[in-house]
Design a protein around this motif. Structure first.
Motif, short mmCIF file in Angstrom:
data_model
loop_
_atom_site.label_atom_id
_atom_site.label_comp_id
_atom_site.label_asym_id
_atom_site.label_seq_id
_atom_site.Cartn_x
_atom_site.Cartn_y
_atom_site.Cartn_z
N ALA A 47 0.84 -1.20 0.00
CA ALA A 47 0.00 0.00 0.00
C ALA A 47 0.88 1.25 0.00
CB ALA A 47 -0.93 -0.02 1.21
N PHE A 48 1.96 1.22 0.77
CA PHE A 48 2.86 2.38 0.81
C PHE A 48 3.60 2.57 -0.52
CE2 PHE A 48 2.76 2.18 5.57
CZ PHE A 48 2.24 3.45 5.74
N ILE A 49 3.93 1.44 -1.16
CA ILE A 49 4.59 1.56 -2.47
C ILE A 49 3.67 2.26 -3.46
CG2 ILE A 49 5.41 0.23 -4.45
CD1 ILE A 49 6.50 -1.85 -2.42
N PHE A 50 2.42 1.82 -3.49
CA PHE A 50 1.45 2.46 -4.40
C PHE A 50 1.17 3.90 -3.98
CE2 PHE A 50 0.43 -1.99 -5.47
CZ PHE A 50 0.44 -1.90 -6.85
N LEU A 51 1.14 4.13 -2.67
CA LEU A 51 0.93 5.51 -2.19
C LEU A 51 2.08 6.41 -2.61
CD1 LEU A 51 -0.58 5.13 1.41
CD2 LEU A 51 -1.54 6.46 -0.47
N TYR A 52 3.29 5.86 -2.57
CA TYR A 52 4.46 6.64 -2.98
C TYR A 52 4.33 7.04 -4.46
CZ TYR A 52 9.19 7.82 -4.39
OH TYR A 52 10.27 8.45 -4.92
N ALA A 107 -8.48 4.99 -1.35
CA ALA A 107 -8.64 3.54 -1.52
C ALA A 107 -7.47 2.79 -0.92
CB ALA A 107 -8.79 3.21 -3.01
N LEU A 108 -6.27 3.33 -1.12
CA LEU A 108 -5.08 2.70 -0.52
C LEU A 108 -5.08 2.86 0.99
CD1 LEU A 108 -2.51 3.82 -3.23
CD2 LEU A 108 -3.27 1.48 -2.80
N PHE A 109 -5.56 4.00 1.47
CA PHE A 109 -5.69 4.19 2.93
C PHE A 109 -6.69 3.18 3.50
CE2 PHE A 109 -4.37 8.88 2.43
CZ PHE A 109 -3.04 8.57 2.71
N ASN A 110 -7.73 2.90 2.72
CA ASN A 110 -8.69 1.89 3.19
C ASN A 110 -8.04 0.52 3.28
OD1 ASN A 110 -10.88 3.61 3.49
ND2 ASN A 110 -11.48 3.41 1.33
N LEU A 111 -7.11 0.25 2.34
CA LEU A 111 -6.36 -1.00 2.43
C LEU A 111 -5.45 -0.99 3.67
CD1 LEU A 111 -5.31 -1.73 -1.27
CD2 LEU A 111 -7.21 -2.68 0.04
N LEU A 112 -4.97 0.19 4.05
CA LEU A 112 -4.21 0.31 5.30
C LEU A 112 -5.12 0.07 6.50
CD1 LEU A 112 -2.04 3.53 4.75
CD2 LEU A 112 -1.24 1.18 4.73
N ARG A 113 -6.35 0.58 6.39
CA ARG A 113 -7.27 0.50 7.51
C ARG A 113 -7.59 -0.96 7.87
NH1 ARG A 113 -11.05 4.50 9.00
NH2 ARG A 113 -10.66 5.53 7.00
N GLY A 114 -7.71 -1.81 6.83
CA GLY A 114 -8.05 -3.22 7.08
C GLY A 114 -7.11 -3.89 8.06
#
Length: 1512
Positions: free
Chosen positions: A448-453, A581-588
């Motif tokens: 998720a962080f890679i995609f966020l970057y 959406a990526l933050f939501n993946l972090l939230r899980g």
């Protein structure tokens, strides 16, 4: 590639074409090779796994379906041959090389699929998942060809250039249609038919007999769901447990792994070295081979077992498979944000064709579809592992309990072991659902962080730093949680142990009016437990707060850093919502980490507890050497043997320097005073004691009759057979010899009458004779008889001795060791062993010892038997006891110890089903009643519930506002003011996000505190309900069933239910916000939502009926496990003596499998629902995206991004919502079960303030009974009929009568344990019907036959209220000859007694109960066989004590020893609930026709032995 095709491999204008187009080269190479490559990669694994299947070992017949598949495959092969031929003809066109190669590969693969189909059939494979997937991929990869050729054909047909195209299109279409047909054919499985051997047989578990789609969609579960919708499910509707999941299988597998941890030591059987092959205790069940009893080396020198490692090693393949499924599921998660970015880019570019947007929507939906199926498969896989873990632990704990040494038994209480099986085993099962999150969570975070970057560049650094800071913070909080959990479990063990003791001694509690004292004790322990639960709740809420705040803060920090780092950084829709959406993946993972780590912490605590138990010392089988029968003339031999109960060398020896040699076939009597070591000697021969030194050998099989008979909750016949084959001739002979024939005649269903728990509906004498009959039926070589005649009358004892034990009895050729407190049969024994203070004081024949042993002479002359009778017995070697037929028929069974249940015996006309004492546990049907939910809400406190709902609503508003603000912020990206308003937008978004977090945290904290209050309240009401219940409830309810309520159901209320409610609230917020956003974005969403919501509701409704009932069945069948375990622990010595461990293991496994079957059905039904509801959620996402594509001109990018982002969350939200609502539905059943016991019909009020008797009542002890009639329950006959008695103050009344005559019923009526149907009982002018039962029971005293000892100090056992001083307690102990024994024990009155008084003898237990009664100094005193386990001398001293201490009290005595009541003021003879005789003993003895006189004659008691009348 250039050699295969001349066209480009890929074309950049593909995404801008007017129709879905894929370049020819790509279509004919990569797309065609994908299914072929996957097939050949999977084939070796498939061929490896197929022979390992055990579902259907026989080959299947050639069916119509098989023929259809074969024909279709043949046609597909023909198409490939045609394609190859056509390509060969036109080889001058280079583009056909790729087609030629692909067709050749298809031809080879198709031919192999034919062989695979037949191989699957021969291996009994009903459906091939490999072929199903292969033909699906072939179909999908053919679609681009079909579309392209169809479009080209339609364009060129008008130019008459269609002949070649027509041929090619025909080949493509047939290729596609045959592949599609083969896929459809492989979606069906071969027919299966199972012949039921009985109508009650459970259906077969069908998972192995259905097709892959049916497995993935759990379609094979639908019949069960529909059946549950039509009518309430029963246990018979659940599937048979597959062999791989049965307890016997999983225990064998785990035990094998555990054994591999221990260095191999040569093992011995009967003294001979056996092979090194490890023989499993259950191997006979799996292979039908005879079991070999293998001795295990002493556990003292074994390496400690590591449980978790064994479990994980045993099922590592399943766990690895689960890990691979998790990896695939995690990968599909990231397809969503990527496709969302493409969709938002599509909306940003109006020139893009609409088919591209639809394609993106379809790809997004397909990815979610795959994720749903894989996730369900993952959870099913992990559930199976968890089920195996639970079954393995339950089985291992049960097996270990059968091997525990006596010192280990004293360290572990029944309550603690029940907790291991009820709670700790479940902890291990639960952790398997989350175990992969420990590594997949970080994996998901990293990606998720890679995609966020890639989205936000270095603006993610503050968010990453925040997450890094949260890791040690969470770790610290979880360590706190672990410590609190460990402490809570210790207190929980103490609570269950105390509750178990209370239930075991409930009769004493009620008779002594001690309920309040023990209630305080339980509540004191409960408050300690609640303290830890409250701290855990606060800590858990803090963890949840961090989990809630962290994703919000990460998002705020990331967006703030991004927009503030440069004026050029404008937050656009694709950056914002892809990031969200990526933050939501972090939230899980961040949201699940607290629960996962909590689950892991609890599993670690459970592992430590179970591991500690499994590493306890086992019974050392090397203590007793088993010598083959006939090798030695001595059956029993002990040489210089010294024994102690514990393995601590500093503990005193119980038996010292014992030297015994007993010849085969001899009868040896063992005599001695209370606590001398008689029972300990038998225990040493059974191998139950620790051998300090010496040698012990036994030649032959042993049968054991314990001093306190152990009776199982089954039929009387099964109690006697004890697992052996029925031999009618032998059985009838034993029934006659044990004087049970008359009992069978009066029992409602004869020997098929069910005996209640602990033999509750049998008298003491009946229980002892059943125990003796069991020993006889075992046809053993050595009989260890621990005072079996103490519970029967003299003439019955004479009959049993003559017919069973004596020289002409059924045991005449067997070796018999008879512990006895009586002297009437000593002269008939071959040898007598006198034990004093743990040593053999003397041994020899009767005539030898009577001359030389002062100890034996004192023992004999301490009885009240006349000298003349004694001389007669010594002079005659033959029995002079009068024959039984001379005794009146109604008194043949004149033995004492009848409990109130014995009078429940009614006429034979009662149907058999009505004779069941222990009724099946009530299973509620239909929906959980609203009053159950209402009760739980009230228990949570209404103000707190209202506050939770208010905060819930405010959290929804804050979340909705924050998201809408984000949408509007991104819509400003194209405006000129975008850069100017970014800070303002950022501040407002941050405030809304923080507000959402604060509201959510407050809601969670208050909810957990409310649940804490509910746990306290519900435990209180069930405790009060149980302690206020009448005795009839405990007589008909197994203790394991009640313990299950206090263990598993209270645990659900304390932990599982609050956790589920907490997660439901969180998830429901997401669902409501999602629906609101969809409607906010487009009113078309309502059109989509309404039918989907109706479908959702219908599926949920169909499912709920089955799920609820399966959860109830799960709870009910779990009770059987604990009831069986409690019964096993009580009879552990007998089970080990008869070597019946394997049969009881099999029985326990059956109970565990019954529960696992219901648990499995319940879990799979959850999977069934989850797949369908997540599909609805996925359909909602698809419809939202497609609707947005078609109306893209009317929607902004920000709105579309918001809608799709939240629509993508709906699957995970629905998944969690379903799981947690199911958990609530399941665990609210615990509240229902608690309320069931809280609302039991109570007995009379404990106190009635306005009718309290005087403080010193009763002052005289007069008892006036007038026309008293009573029964135990409404549907039973009267046990006392119009009884009228006038007992004067200070009288000593002896009560005798046969089984069912009403002796114990009369005593129980005095205590109002049973209430009168008519008539009155007046004690000192007070009608006891109108006063509180505590006011009554606390003023009169009874000593029941069964001595009940609680784990605790001597002082607590004698005076639980703390009402008396130490001096008074010591005085009472001195009166019962226990003072010296307690003084020599450690800590005196603070000496700790083990559970059930395991560390003192049976006689000492009765003396302690007598001391308990002496302290009360009541004016009315009742003895119900109170001295049955006491030697004659001690009995005489006790009777003198009672006569002196209670000389002014009214004493009612029920006794089997006539000597005990000879000096009574009057004798009361009862028969069938009426008075037969009631007069002074002198007068009754003088009447030769009186029943009492004939009893004296049958017992060889002269009228001269009757003491003088006691003056009142």
């Amino acid at each position: 590639m250039l050699r295969l095709c001349t066209t480009p491999f890929w074309e950049h204008h593909v995404l801008n074409s007017t129709y879905p187009y894929v370049p020819k080269c790509f279509r004919h190479t990569v797309l065609q090779w994908i299914p072929i490559s996957i097939f050949w990669i999977a084939v070796p694994l498939w061929l490896y796994m197929l022979p390992k299947r055990k579902s259907q070992p026989r080959a299947l017949k050639i069916s119509t379906l098989f023929m259809v598949k074969t024909i279709l495959t043949g046609l597909f092969i023909l198409i490939q041959i045609s394609r190859i031929s056509y390509s060969a003809i036109k080889l001058n066109e280079p583009t056909l090389y790729a087609i030629l190669l692909a067709s050749f590969f298809y031809l080879i693969t198709s031919l192999f699929t034919l062989w695979t189909m037949n191989y699957d059939r021969l291996k009994g494979m009903f459906s091939s998942g490999l072929l199903c997937i292969f033909w699906l991929l072939v179909t999908l990869t053919s679609l681009p060809d079909v579309i392209d050729y169809s479009v080209v054909f339609s364009q060129q047909i008008k130019h008459f250039r269609y002949v070649t195209l027509y041929i090619e299109l025909s080949i493509i279409l047939f290729h596609f249609l045959f592949a599609l047909s083969l896929f459809i054919a492989n979606c069906f499985a071969e027919k299966h038919s199972f012949v039921k051997s009985t109508t009650d047989e459970q259906p077969v578990f069908l998972e192995s007999y259905v097709s892959l789609p049916s497995k993935l969609f759990f379609e094979w579960v639908t019949p069960l769901i529909l059946q549950g919708y039509r009518k309430p499910l029963t246990e018979k509707d659940c599937w048979q447990l597959p062999a791989s999941e049965q307890t016997v299988t999983v225990v064998r597998q785990v035990q094998k792994t555990l054994d591999s941890q221990i260095p191999q030591i040569p093992k011995y059987t009967n003294g001979y070295l056996q092979s090194n092959e490890i023989k499993d205790e259950n191997e006979n069940l799996l292979t039908d081979q005879p079991e070999v009893h293998v001795k295990k080396p002493s556990s003292k020198h074994q390496r400690p077992l590591v449980l978790w490692r064994a479990l994980f090693r045993t099922y590592r393949h399943r766990l690895i498979a689960g890990g691979l499924l998790r990896v695939f599921e995690n990968c599909t998660l990231f397809v969503g944000p990527f496709m969302l970015k493409q969709l938002l880019n599509f909306f940003a570019d109006p020139t893009k064709p609409k088919w591209l947007g639809i394609f993106y929507a379809l790809v997004l939906s397909a990815a979610v579809f795959c994720q749903i199926l894989v996730l369900r498969a993952y959870f099913q896989n992990q559930f199976i592992v968890g089920l195996r873990f639970r079954s393995a632990i339950t089985g291992l704990v049960y097996r270990k309990s059968l091997r525990l040494s006596n010192s280990a038994k004293q360290q572990t209480t029944t309550g603690e072991i029940v907790n291991l099986m009820a709670i700790d085993a479940s902890r291990f099962a639960e952790v398997t659902h989350h175990i992969h999150v420990l590594w997949s969570g970080p994996f998901q975070l990293i990606f998720a962080f890679i995609f966020l970057y890639r989205q936000m560049q270095w603006a993610i650094i503050p968010g990453v730093l925040l997450l890094i800071i949260m890791i040690p913070t969470n770790s610290y909080l979880q360590r706190i949680q672990k410590r609190l959990t460990t402490k809570q479990m210790l207190v929980k063990d103490q609570r269950i142990k105390t509750m178990n003791e209370i239930l075991n001694g409930i009769r004493v509690l009620k008779l002594y009016a001690w309920e309040v004292a023990f209630m305080r004790s339980i509540l004191h322990i409960r408050e300690k437990e609640l303290k830890y639960i409250r701290l855990k709740a606060i800590n858990s809420a803090t963890i949840s707060m961090l989990a809630t705040f962290t994703p919000i803060l990460v998002g705020v920090l990331t967006f703030a850093t991004y927009v503030l780092s440069s004026d050029k950084n404008i937050l656009t829709a694709d950056k914002a919502f892809v990031s969200l959406a990526l933050f939501n993946l972090l939230r899980g993972p961040l949201n699940s980490f607290p629960n996962v780590i909590s689950s892991v912490v609890e599993a670690r605590v459970a592992n430590a507890r179970i591991q500690k138990f499994l590493n306890h010392q086992e019974l050392d089988e090397a203590v007793v050497d088993k010598v083959p029968l006939g090798l030695d003339k001595n059956s029993v031999k002990i040489e210089r043997g010294s024994f102690r109960w514990s393995d601590n060398v500093e503990d005193p020896l119980i038996l010292k320097d014992i030297n015994v040699q007993i010849r085969q076939g001899s009868l040896v009597a063992i005599v001695g005073s209370v606590g001398a070591g008689k029972s300990s000697l038998l225990a040493a021969l059974l191998g139950e004691m620790n051998k300090a030194r010496g040698y012990v050998s036994i030649s032959g099989l042993i049968a054991y009759v314990p001093q306190t008979a152990w009776i199982m909750n089954t039929t009387l016949k099964d109690n006697i057979l004890f697992g052996r084959d029925y031999d009618k001739q032998l059985y009838d002979k034993i029934i006659e010899a044990c004087a049970l024939k008359h009992d069978l005649d009066v029992l409602p269903a004869g020997d098929r009458t069910e005996i209640g728990e602990k033999g509750i509906n049998l008298s003491g004498g009946q229980r002892q004779r059943v125990s003796l009959a069991r020993a006889l039926y075992s046809n053993a070589d050595i009989y260890l008889l621990d005072d079996p005649l103490s519970a029967v009358d003299a003439h019955v004892g004479a009959h049993i001795f003559r017919q069973v034990i004596g020289r002409k009895g059924l045991m005449r050729d067997k070796t018999r060791l008879l512990v006895t407190h009586g002297v009437s049969h000593l002269h008939k024994c071959d040898s007598i062993m006198v034990i004093n203070d743990g040593e053999i004081a003397d041994q020899g024949s009767y005539n030898e010892l009577i001359r030389r042993s002062k100890t034996l002479r004192d023992f004999i002359h301490s009885t009240a038997i006349s000298d003349s009778d004694e001389f007669v017995r010594r002079a005659s070697e033959t029995e002079s006891i009068r024959s039984l037929p001379s005794v009146p028929q109604e008194l043949i069974e004149n033995h004492s110890g009848e409990h109130e249940e014995e009078e429940q015996i009614v006429s034979v006309e009662i149907p058999e089903e009505e004779t069941k004492i222990i009724q099946k546990e009530t299973i509620q049907t239909g929906s959980v009643k609203l009053n159950v939910f209402s009760a739980y809400i009230r228990a949570n406190r209404l103000p707190m519930v209202g506050l939770i709902l208010m905060l819930f609503s405010m959290t929804i508003c804050a979340a909705f506002s924050a998201n809408v603000w984000m949408s509007r912020w991104t819509d400003e990206a194209k405006s000129r003011k975008a850069s100017n308003n970014q800070i303002r937008n950022m501040v407002i978004y941050s405030i809304l996000g923080a507000t959402q977090g604060i509201f959510a945290f407050s809601m969670q904290m208050i909810q957990k505190l409310a649940a804490f209050a509910a746990g306290r309240r519900l435990h209180w009401i069930i405790l009060v309900g149980i302690l206020r219940a009448p005795m009839s409830f405990f007589d008909t309810t197994p203790l394991g069933r009640i313990i299950n309520r206090f263990a598993k159901d209270i645990d659900a209320v304390d932990g599982t239910l609050p956790s589920s409610i907490s997660q439901v609230l969180t998830t429901l917020i997401t669902v409501i916000v999602t629906i609101t956003i969809l409607i906010y974005g487009s009113w078309f969403a309502i059109i989509e939502l309404i039918p989907l919501a109706l479908l959702f509701a219908f599926i949920q409704r169909v499912y709920v009926s089955s799920s609820r009932q399966l959860r109830r069945l799960d709870s009910v069948t779990r009770s059987s496990i604990f009831a069986n375990f409690s019964e096993t622990i009580q009879g552990l010595t007998s089970i080990r003596a008869y070597h019946e461990q394997q049969r009881f293991i099999d029985l326990s496994d059956q109970f565990t499998d019954r529960n696992s079957s219901c648990h499995l059905a319940s879990s799979i039904c959850n999977r069934w629902l989850a797949v369908r509801l997540e599909m609805i959620g996925n359909l909602l996402t698809l419809l939202t995206a497609i609707t947005a594509v078609f109306v893209r001109d009317h929607l902004s990018a920000g709105t579309v991004g918001l809608m799709i982002t939240y629509a993508m969350q709906i699957n995970q939200a629905l998944n969690l919502l379903i799981r947690n609502t199911s958990e609530i539905e399941a665990n609210i059943v615990s509240v229902e079960r608690i309320h069931e016991y809280a609302e039991l019909t109570p007995e009379a009020p404990w106190e009635i303030p306005e009718r309290k008797p005087p403080v010193h009542w009763p002052t005289n002890g007069n008892i006036l009974i007038s026309e008293l009639s009573t029964r135990y329950r409404e549907n039973l006959q009267l046990v006392l009929k119009n009884l009228t008695l006038d007992i004067r103050s200070g009288e000593k009344i002896g009560i005798i009568g046969r089984t069912g005559s009403g002796k114990s019923s009369l005593c129980l009526a005095l205590f109002r344990i049973i209430e009168p149907t008519n008539g009155t009982i007046i004690i000192d002018d007070v009608d006891i019907r109108f006063i509180g039962i505590h006011d009554l029971r606390s003023k009169i005293t009874i000593i029941p036959q069964d001595a009940v000892i609680f784990a605790g100090t001597v002082r607590f056992n004698v005076d639980p209220f703390g009402n008396y001083s130490d001096m008074e307690i010591w005085s009472a102990l001195e009166l019962v000859n226990l003072k010296e024994r307690i003084c020599t024990a450690d800590n005196g009155l603070s000496y700790l007694l083990a559970e059930g008084g395991q560390n003192i003898s049976a006689g000492e237990k009765q003396l302690l109960c007598l001391a308990r009664a002496l302290l009360r100094k009541s004016k009315i005193f009742i003895l119900d066989e109170a001295t049955a386990a006491i030697d004659m001398e001690t009995d005489r001293l006790i009777q003198l004590t009672i006569r002196s201490v209670f000389k002014d009290a009214t004493v009612l005595t029920i006794a089997h020893r006539l000597h005990t009541i000879l000096d009574s003021s009057r004798i009361l003879v009862l028969a069938n609930g009426t008075i037969e005789e009631f007069d002074e003993p002198h007068k009754l003895a003088a009447d030769p026709n009186s029943i009492f006189s004939k009893l004296l004659q049958s017992a060889n008691i002269s009228p001269l032995d009757i003491g003088p009348k006691i003056d009142n």
